[in-house]
Design a protein around this motif. Structure first.
Motif, mmCIF file in Angstrom:
data_model
loop_
_atom_site.group_PDB
_atom_site.id
_atom_site.type_symbol
_atom_site.label_atom_id
_atom_site.label_comp_id
_atom_site.label_asym_id
_atom_site.label_seq_id
_atom_site.Cartn_x
_atom_site.Cartn_y
_atom_site.Cartn_z
ATOM 1 N N LEU A 10 -8.094 -5.550 11.488
ATOM 2 C CA LEU A 10 -7.827 -4.590 10.423
ATOM 3 C C LEU A 10 -9.129 -4.175 9.748
ATOM 4 C CD1 LEU A 10 -4.702 -6.180 8.702
ATOM 5 C CD2 LEU A 10 -4.744 -4.270 10.310
ATOM 6 N N SER A 11 -9.195 -2.901 9.404
ATOM 7 C CA SER A 11 -10.352 -2.419 8.652
ATOM 8 C C SER A 11 -10.218 -2.881 7.204
ATOM 9 C CB SER A 11 -10.413 -0.887 8.697
ATOM 10 O OG SER A 11 -9.337 -0.340 7.955
ATOM 11 N N ASP A 12 -11.286 -2.747 6.424
ATOM 12 C CA ASP A 12 -11.226 -3.123 5.003
ATOM 13 C C ASP A 12 -10.177 -2.295 4.272
ATOM 14 O OD1 ASP A 12 -13.153 -5.052 5.326
ATOM 15 O OD2 ASP A 12 -14.805 -3.804 4.573
ATOM 16 N N GLU A 13 -10.081 -1.025 4.602
ATOM 17 C CA GLU A 13 -9.090 -0.158 3.954
ATOM 18 C C GLU A 13 -7.672 -0.620 4.289
ATOM 19 O OE1 GLU A 13 -7.582 4.472 3.884
ATOM 20 O OE2 GLU A 13 -9.520 4.001 4.789
ATOM 21 N N GLN A 14 -7.428 -0.989 5.547
ATOM 22 C CA GLN A 14 -6.101 -1.473 5.939
ATOM 23 C C GLN A 14 -5.773 -2.795 5.238
ATOM 24 O OE1 GLN A 14 -6.985 -1.375 10.130
ATOM 25 N NE2 GLN A 14 -5.602 0.366 10.482
ATOM 26 N N LYS A 15 -6.770 -3.654 5.092
ATOM 27 C CA LYS A 15 -6.561 -4.922 4.388
ATOM 28 C C LYS A 15 -6.210 -4.665 2.924
ATOM 29 C CE LYS A 15 -9.715 -7.609 7.270
ATOM 30 N NZ LYS A 15 -11.017 -8.277 7.307
ATOM 31 N N ARG A 16 -6.929 -3.733 2.279
ATOM 32 C CA ARG A 16 -6.637 -3.406 0.880
ATOM 33 C C ARG A 16 -5.230 -2.829 0.743
ATOM 34 N NH1 ARG A 16 -12.028 -1.675 1.071
ATOM 35 N NH2 ARG A 16 -11.393 0.477 1.373
ATOM 36 N N LEU A 17 -4.845 -2.003 1.711
ATOM 37 C CA LEU A 17 -3.501 -1.421 1.688
ATOM 38 C C LEU A 17 -2.437 -2.515 1.824
ATOM 39 C CD1 LEU A 17 -2.065 1.299 1.500
ATOM 40 C CD2 LEU A 17 -2.161 1.432 3.983
#
Length: 148
Positions: A10-17
């Motif tokens: 997962l990208s950082d953005e996906q993790k934050r989501l």
């Protein structure tokens, strides 16, 4: 078993989501309860405004209210909308008995979904009734300003 697919990290953005949605899911019951309490507070406050509007002057009920069926109807519609909004909000926050399944996670999840559905349904009803009451109150004030 469902097939396992090769995936990517997962990208950082996906993790934050994922974290954001997880927090929303965890806090949904609290949010619904707080929103219900807020509707109760706001409805109570706007009922106070309604009573001030209909109690203007030295006579109660004022002459403009006695002789105007349209204004009477708007006052009643406003009153009913806010009272029903408060009642729906109370049903949102009212403590209830729930089934507790200490060792059955599936039933525990189903019970949580029922709780969320119940609170969400009454909160939506409370929101719409509050909105309708606010519109009626605005129409009442505008009508009084134009007629008096």
């Amino acid at each position: 078993h469902p097939p396992v697919h090769d995936g990517k990290l997962l990208s950082d953005e996906q993790k934050r989501l994922n974290v954001l949605f997880d927090d929303m899911k965890k806090n949904q019951l609290t949010f619904l309860d707080e929103a219900g309490k807020r509707i109760i507070e706001l409805s109570t406050g706007l009922l106070g405004v309604l009573f001030v509007v209909i109690a203007l002057g030295k006579d109660f009920p004022p002459s403009y209210l006695k002789s105007a069926p349209l204004i009477q109807a708007i006052v009643v519609a406003t009153l009913v909308s806010f009272v029903l909004a408060m009642l729906a909000a109370v049903l949102t926050v009212q403590p209830r008995n729930y089934n507790f399944y200490e060792s059955n996670l599936t039933e525990m999840r189903n019970e949580l979904l029922k709780i969320l559905a119940y609170k969400s349904r009454w909160m939506k009803i409370a929101n719409w009734l509050f909105f309708i009451g606010t519109v009626f109150l605005a129409v009442l004030i505008a009508t009084l300003v134009l007629l008096i």
